[in-house]
Design a protein around this motif. Structure first.
Motif, PDB file in Angstrom:
ATOM      1  N   GLY A 174       0.734  -1.167  -0.060  1.00 39.95           N
ATOM      2  CA  GLY A 174       0.005   0.036   0.064  1.00 39.95           C
ATOM      3  C   GLY A 174       0.916   1.227   0.218  1.00 39.95           C
ATOM      4  N   ILE A 175       0.243   2.428   0.532  1.00 40.76           N
ATOM      5  CA  ILE A 175       0.796   3.518   0.649  1.00 40.76           C
ATOM      6  C   ILE A 175       0.780   4.277   1.983  1.00 40.76           C
ATOM      7  CG2 ILE A 175       0.982   5.972  -0.331  1.00 40.76           C
ATOM      8  CD1 ILE A 175      -0.134   4.669  -3.028  1.00 40.76           C
ATOM      9  N   ASP A 176       1.887   4.628   2.611  1.00 46.71           N
ATOM     10  CA  ASP A 176       1.769   5.332   4.000  1.00 46.71           C
ATOM     11  C   ASP A 176       2.216   6.526   3.797  1.00 46.71           C
ATOM     12  OD1 ASP A 176       2.392   6.325   6.464  1.00 46.71           O
ATOM     13  OD2 ASP A 176       1.650   4.176   7.360  1.00 46.71           O
ATOM     14  N   LEU A 177       1.545   7.851   3.903  1.00 53.51           N
ATOM     15  CA  LEU A 177       1.836   9.175   3.867  1.00 53.51           C
ATOM     16  C   LEU A 177       2.024   9.954   5.074  1.00 53.51           C
ATOM     17  CD1 LEU A 177       0.205  10.241   0.594  1.00 53.51           C
ATOM     18  CD2 LEU A 177       2.434   9.433   0.937  1.00 53.51           C
ATOM     19  N   HIS A 178       1.739   9.298   6.313  1.00 51.16           N
ATOM     20  CA  HIS A 178       1.509   9.567   7.499  1.00 51.16           C
ATOM     21  C   HIS A 178       3.166   9.840   8.217  1.00 51.16           C
ATOM     22  CE1 HIS A 178       0.143  10.447  11.428  1.00 51.16           C
ATOM     23  NE2 HIS A 178       1.038   9.554  11.986  1.00 51.16           N
ATOM     24  N   TRP A 179       3.812   8.926   8.133  1.00 51.69           N
ATOM     25  CA  TRP A 179       5.113   9.050   8.750  1.00 51.69           C
ATOM     26  C   TRP A 179       6.268   9.720   7.869  1.00 51.69           C
ATOM     27  CZ3 TRP A 179       4.862   8.658  13.781  1.00 51.69           C
ATOM     28  CH2 TRP A 179       3.857   7.788  14.152  1.00 51.69           C
ATOM     29  N   ASP A 180       6.298   9.181   6.621  1.00 52.10           N
ATOM     30  CA  ASP A 180       7.356   9.842   5.750  1.00 52.10           C
ATOM     31  C   ASP A 180       7.125   9.829   4.443  1.00 52.10           C
ATOM     32  OD1 ASP A 180       9.772  10.115   4.506  1.00 52.10           O
ATOM     33  OD2 ASP A 180      10.752   8.340   5.545  1.00 52.10           O
ATOM     34  N   LYS A 181       7.037  10.932   3.645  1.00 47.99           N
ATOM     35  CA  LYS A 181       6.748  10.973   2.250  1.00 47.99           C
ATOM     36  C   LYS A 181       7.775  10.791   1.159  1.00 47.99           C
ATOM     37  CE  LYS A 181       2.502  14.034   3.504  1.00 47.99           C
ATOM     38  NZ  LYS A 181       2.881  14.048   4.729  1.00 47.99           N
ATOM     39  N   THR A 182       9.143  10.804   1.793  1.00 50.38           N
ATOM     40  CA  THR A 182      10.056  10.773   1.133  1.00 50.38           C
ATOM     41  C   THR A 182       9.957   9.986  -0.095  1.00 50.38           C
ATOM     42  OG1 THR A 182      11.379  10.923   3.185  1.00 50.38           O
ATOM     43  CG2 THR A 182      12.743  10.883   1.302  1.00 50.38           C
ATOM     44  N   HIS A 183       9.494   8.618   0.105  1.00 49.66           N
ATOM     45  CA  HIS A 183       9.516   7.558  -0.960  1.00 49.66           C
ATOM     46  C   HIS A 183       8.233   7.617  -1.493  1.00 49.66           C
ATOM     47  CE1 HIS A 183      13.387   6.861   1.361  1.00 49.66           C
ATOM     48  NE2 HIS A 183      13.801   6.925   0.379  1.00 49.66           N
ATOM     49  N   PHE A 184       7.781   8.472  -1.602  1.00 46.93           N
ATOM     50  CA  PHE A 184       6.240   8.277  -2.192  1.00 46.93           C
ATOM     51  C   PHE A 184       6.189   7.877  -3.740  1.00 46.93           C
ATOM     52  CE2 PHE A 184       2.227  10.797  -4.091  1.00 46.93           C
ATOM     53  CZ  PHE A 184       1.470   9.579  -3.678  1.00 46.93           C
ATOM     54  N   ILE A 185       7.089   8.248  -4.351  1.00 48.29           N
ATOM     55  CA  ILE A 185       7.254   7.667  -5.867  1.00 48.29           C
ATOM     56  C   ILE A 185       7.366   6.005  -5.938  1.00 48.29           C
ATOM     57  CG2 ILE A 185       8.666   7.739  -7.863  1.00 48.29           C
ATOM     58  CD1 ILE A 185       6.966  10.188  -7.713  1.00 48.29           C
ATOM     59  N   GLN A 186       8.526   5.676  -4.853  1.00 49.77           N
ATOM     60  CA  GLN A 186       8.771   4.374  -4.885  1.00 49.77           C
ATOM     61  C   GLN A 186       7.581   3.390  -4.063  1.00 49.77           C
ATOM     62  OE1 GLN A 186      10.611   6.998  -4.010  1.00 49.77           O
ATOM     63  NE2 GLN A 186      12.883   6.629  -4.388  1.00 49.77           N
ATOM     64  N   GLN A 187       6.918   4.120  -3.162  1.00 48.96           N
ATOM     65  CA  GLN A 187       5.987   3.454  -2.573  1.00 48.96           C
ATOM     66  C   GLN A 187       4.707   3.157  -3.670  1.00 48.96           C
ATOM     67  OE1 GLN A 187       3.977   4.802   1.086  1.00 48.96           O
ATOM     68  NE2 GLN A 187       5.948   5.686   1.921  1.00 48.96           N
ATOM     69  N   GLN A 188       4.611   3.919  -4.460  1.00 49.87           N
ATOM     70  CA  GLN A 188       3.622   3.941  -5.684  1.00 49.87           C
ATOM     71  C   GLN A 188       3.966   2.748  -6.499  1.00 49.87           C
ATOM     72  OE1 GLN A 188       3.597   7.996  -6.596  1.00 49.87           O
ATOM     73  NE2 GLN A 188       1.388   8.054  -6.756  1.00 49.87           N
ATOM     74  N   ASP A 189       5.268   2.815  -6.748  1.00 50.84           N
ATOM     75  CA  ASP A 189       5.755   1.751  -7.608  1.00 50.84           C
ATOM     76  C   ASP A 189       5.604   0.288  -7.270  1.00 50.84           C
ATOM     77  OD1 ASP A 189       7.055   0.874 -10.154  1.00 50.84           O
ATOM     78  OD2 ASP A 189       8.888   0.709  -9.443  1.00 50.84           O
ATOM     79  N   ALA A 190       6.065   0.263  -5.741  1.00 52.89           N
ATOM     80  CA  ALA A 190       6.193  -1.046  -5.167  1.00 52.89           C
ATOM     81  C   ALA A 190       4.700  -1.638  -4.975  1.00 52.89           C
ATOM     82  CB  ALA A 190       6.638  -0.812  -3.722  1.00 52.89           C
ATOM     83  N   PHE A 191       3.740  -0.701  -4.748  1.00 53.55           N
ATOM     84  CA  PHE A 191       2.360  -0.900  -4.720  1.00 53.55           C
ATOM     85  C   PHE A 191       1.771  -1.629  -5.911  1.00 53.55           C
ATOM     86  CE2 PHE A 191      -2.169   0.538  -4.256  1.00 53.55           C
ATOM     87  CZ  PHE A 191      -2.704  -0.537  -3.724  1.00 53.55           C
ATOM     88  N   ARG A 192       2.102  -0.935  -7.082  1.00 57.49           N
ATOM     89  CA  ARG A 192       1.606  -1.347  -8.291  1.00 57.49           C
ATOM     90  C   ARG A 192       2.084  -2.777  -8.739  1.00 57.49           C
ATOM     91  NH1 ARG A 192      -0.545   2.107 -12.220  1.00 57.49           N
ATOM     92  NH2 ARG A 192       0.180   3.790 -11.198  1.00 57.49           N
TER      93      ARG A 192
END
Ligand SMILES: [Zn+2]
Ligand SMILES: [Zn+2]
Length: 256
Positions: A96-114
């Protein structure tokens, strides 16, 4: 009574000394199955070791948790994909995606989720989604990646009635845990109008202990408090909450 804890992280080292007592308290409260979400490559062994202790009670899932998506996420994903293909897992999770703690890796989080949604589709496994302050971002990706037959759970659901309808439109379930018992929670109001057939129970142990155990380390036995609260919200008997939510979990995970 049969209760299923669809989400518990009780495989970490600090649980092991106490694990026999935790297991017997869970059984005393009617918990028949506990699903274990993985978080990263380093937790795989912990998950497997706990399953080896009692493979009727503990059921493993395999995924890379969004809070563990860092610079090295591609290596992490490779390790997890290998495990997922070689082992026997009930679901891809948690992802999934977690924007609560740390948004630094938002792009990577999206890619990993996909990537992990695609694995779930390929392997015909359900997905367990962690969405913290990120429901809209999750919906956007899921809209693009969704394929017929994909099943899953939005674990630790804390959204609005509108969010719930969106989740229902995918045919996914909402995982409800300790937060529903909290005094200022808006969740009871939202859940009043949602059919029980869309809900599964979870503890997210060791986090988010329900009332009256707040401040204590959460464990699967406490799931009874979540079930009681749902019975109160829905004004139905506790055994009905147990029966329906357990059946819902079995629909997501299949025969385990
Ligand atoms: Zn989570
Ligand atoms: Zn979790």
């Amino acid at each position: 009574m049969n209760l299923i804890d669809t989400h518990a992280h009780i495989y970490q080292e600090d649980f092991l000394a106490d694990i026999e007592a935790i297991m017997s308290r869970a059984k005393e409260n009617g918990v028949s199955k506990i699903y274990l979400p993985n978080v990263d490559v380093s937790s795989i062994k912990e998950v497997k070791d706990l399953v080896a202790k009692n493979s009727d009670l503990f059921i493993p899932m395999m995924g890379l948790h969004p809070c563990y998506v860092k610079e090295d996420y591609k290596e992490q994903l490779a390790g997890i994909e290998k495990e997922l293909c070689e082992g026997k897992y009930a679901a891809v999770g948690e992802v999934g995606i977690d924007l609560h703690w740390d948004k630094t890796h938002f792009i990577q989080q999206q890619d990993a989720f996909r990537t992990q949604i695609r694995w779930a589709i390929k392997l015909k496994l359900p997905i367990i989604i962690h969405a913290r302050e990120s429901l809209q971002e999750i919906f956007q990706i899921l809209d693009e990646e969704y394929r017929d037959g994909l099943k899953g759970i939005f674990h630790c659901f804390g959204g609005t009635a509108e969010d719930a309808q969106k989740i229902i439109s995918y045919g996914f379930k909402m995982g409800i845990g300790g937060t529903v018992t909290y005094k200022n929670s808006k969740l009871p109001e939202v859940l009043k109008n949602i059919g029980l057939q869309h809900i599964v129970l979870e503890t997210d142990a060791p986090y988010l202990s329900p009332v009256p155990y707040r401040g204590k380390k959460n464990e699967p036995a406490f799931i009874i408090e979540v079930a009681k609260k749902l019975a109160e919200i829905k004004n139905i008997p506790l055994h009905e909450v147990a029966a329906v939510t357990s059946k819902n979990a079995e629909k997501v995970f299949g025969e385990w």
